[in-house]
Design a protein around this motif. Structure first.
Motif, PDB file in Angstrom:
ATOM      1  N   PRO A   2       0.901  -1.224   0.135  1.00  0.00           N
ATOM      2  CA  PRO A   2      -0.043  -0.037   0.064  1.00  0.00           C
ATOM      3  C   PRO A   2       0.621   1.272   0.021  1.00  0.00           C
ATOM      4  O   PRO A   2       1.951   0.988   0.667  1.00  0.00           O
ATOM      5  N   PHE A   3       0.348   2.199  -0.435  1.00  0.00           N
ATOM      6  CA  PHE A   3       1.054   3.513  -0.745  1.00  0.00           C
ATOM      7  C   PHE A   3       1.429   4.296   0.496  1.00  0.00           C
ATOM      8  O   PHE A   3       2.219   5.151   0.568  1.00  0.00           O
ATOM      9  N   ILE A   4       0.597   4.069   1.629  1.00  0.00           N
ATOM     10  CA  ILE A   4       0.855   4.712   2.757  1.00  0.00           C
ATOM     11  C   ILE A   4       1.890   4.159   3.768  1.00  0.00           C
ATOM     12  O   ILE A   4       2.133   4.507   4.821  1.00  0.00           O
ATOM     13  N   THR A   5       2.543   2.829   3.016  1.00  0.00           N
ATOM     14  CA  THR A   5       3.429   2.153   4.177  1.00  0.00           C
ATOM     15  C   THR A   5       4.971   2.443   3.618  1.00  0.00           C
ATOM     16  O   THR A   5       5.088   3.064   2.562  1.00  0.00           O
ATOM     17  N   THR A   6       5.866   1.972   4.456  1.00  0.00           N
ATOM     18  CA  THR A   6       7.153   1.983   4.143  1.00  0.00           C
ATOM     19  C   THR A   6       7.620   0.714   3.674  1.00  0.00           C
ATOM     20  O   THR A   6       8.589   0.443   3.686  1.00  0.00           O
ATOM     21  N   ASN A  20       0.274  -7.583   2.097  1.00  0.00           N
ATOM     22  CA  ASN A  20      -0.101  -6.602   1.197  1.00  0.00           C
ATOM     23  C   ASN A  20      -1.597  -6.475   0.546  1.00  0.00           C
ATOM     24  O   ASN A  20      -2.173  -5.261   0.632  1.00  0.00           O
ATOM     25  N   TRP A  21      -2.129  -7.638   0.494  1.00  0.00           N
ATOM     26  CA  TRP A  21      -3.386  -7.631  -0.145  1.00  0.00           C
ATOM     27  C   TRP A  21      -4.495  -7.484   1.043  1.00  0.00           C
ATOM     28  O   TRP A  21      -5.469  -6.596   0.664  1.00  0.00           O
ATOM     29  N   LEU A  22      -4.155  -8.037   2.102  1.00  0.00           N
ATOM     30  CA  LEU A  22      -5.012  -7.441   3.301  1.00  0.00           C
ATOM     31  C   LEU A  22      -5.035  -6.039   3.719  1.00  0.00           C
ATOM     32  O   LEU A  22      -6.040  -5.422   3.951  1.00  0.00           O
ATOM     33  N   ALA A  23      -3.921  -5.468   3.426  1.00  0.00           N
ATOM     34  CA  ALA A  23      -3.633  -3.927   3.858  1.00  0.00           C
ATOM     35  C   ALA A  23      -4.359  -3.184   2.740  1.00  0.00           C
ATOM     36  O   ALA A  23      -5.121  -2.136   2.883  1.00  0.00           O
ATOM     37  N   ARG A  24      -4.177  -3.456   1.398  1.00  0.00           N
ATOM     38  CA  ARG A  24      -4.858  -2.638   0.547  1.00  0.00           C
ATOM     39  C   ARG A  24      -6.397  -2.836   0.527  1.00  0.00           C
ATOM     40  O   ARG A  24      -7.340  -1.887   0.293  1.00  0.00           O
TER      41      ARG A  24
END
Length: 110
Positions: A2-6, A20-24
């Protein structure tokens, strides 16, 4: 990621790809779904087609202004996904001299 993570790219790690899928999915539910609900209600009230956000089945070209070399390593994008850059004129900067004498071996950041 996701774009808001590092977070860096997940590569072939099933755990990281799942994260990543769960976060998106969670971000979509929190940020986009309320806006889409308003758009869908408006479209329905005015007899318009519903909004479709499945990028694999949308049937429209998707354009990005970023060059493909900036993309995280991932599966190849769908055939209707097109990188449209770099956007520049080949002779645009020909009159500008690069200060080669300033290079002293340190990494160059652009």
């Amino acid at each position: 990621p996701p774009f808001i993570t590092t977070w860096g790219p997940a590569g072939n790690s099933l755990l990281l790809r799942s994260r990543n899928w769960l976060a998106r999915k969670t971000l979509f539910q929190l940020m986009a779904e309320p806006v889409l609900r308003v758009i869908r209600d408006y479209n329905q009230q005015h007899g318009m087609s519903p909004v479709i956000l499945d990028p694999k089945n949308i049937g429209l070209i998707q354009l990005t202004q970023l060059p493909a070399c900036f993309e995280f390593p991932r599966d190849p994008p769908a055939d209707h996904f097109l990188y449209t850059s770099p956007w520049y004129e080949s002779n645009r900067d020909s009159a500008i001299e690069f200060p080669w004498d300033k290079l002293d071996g340190r990494p160059l950041l652009y």
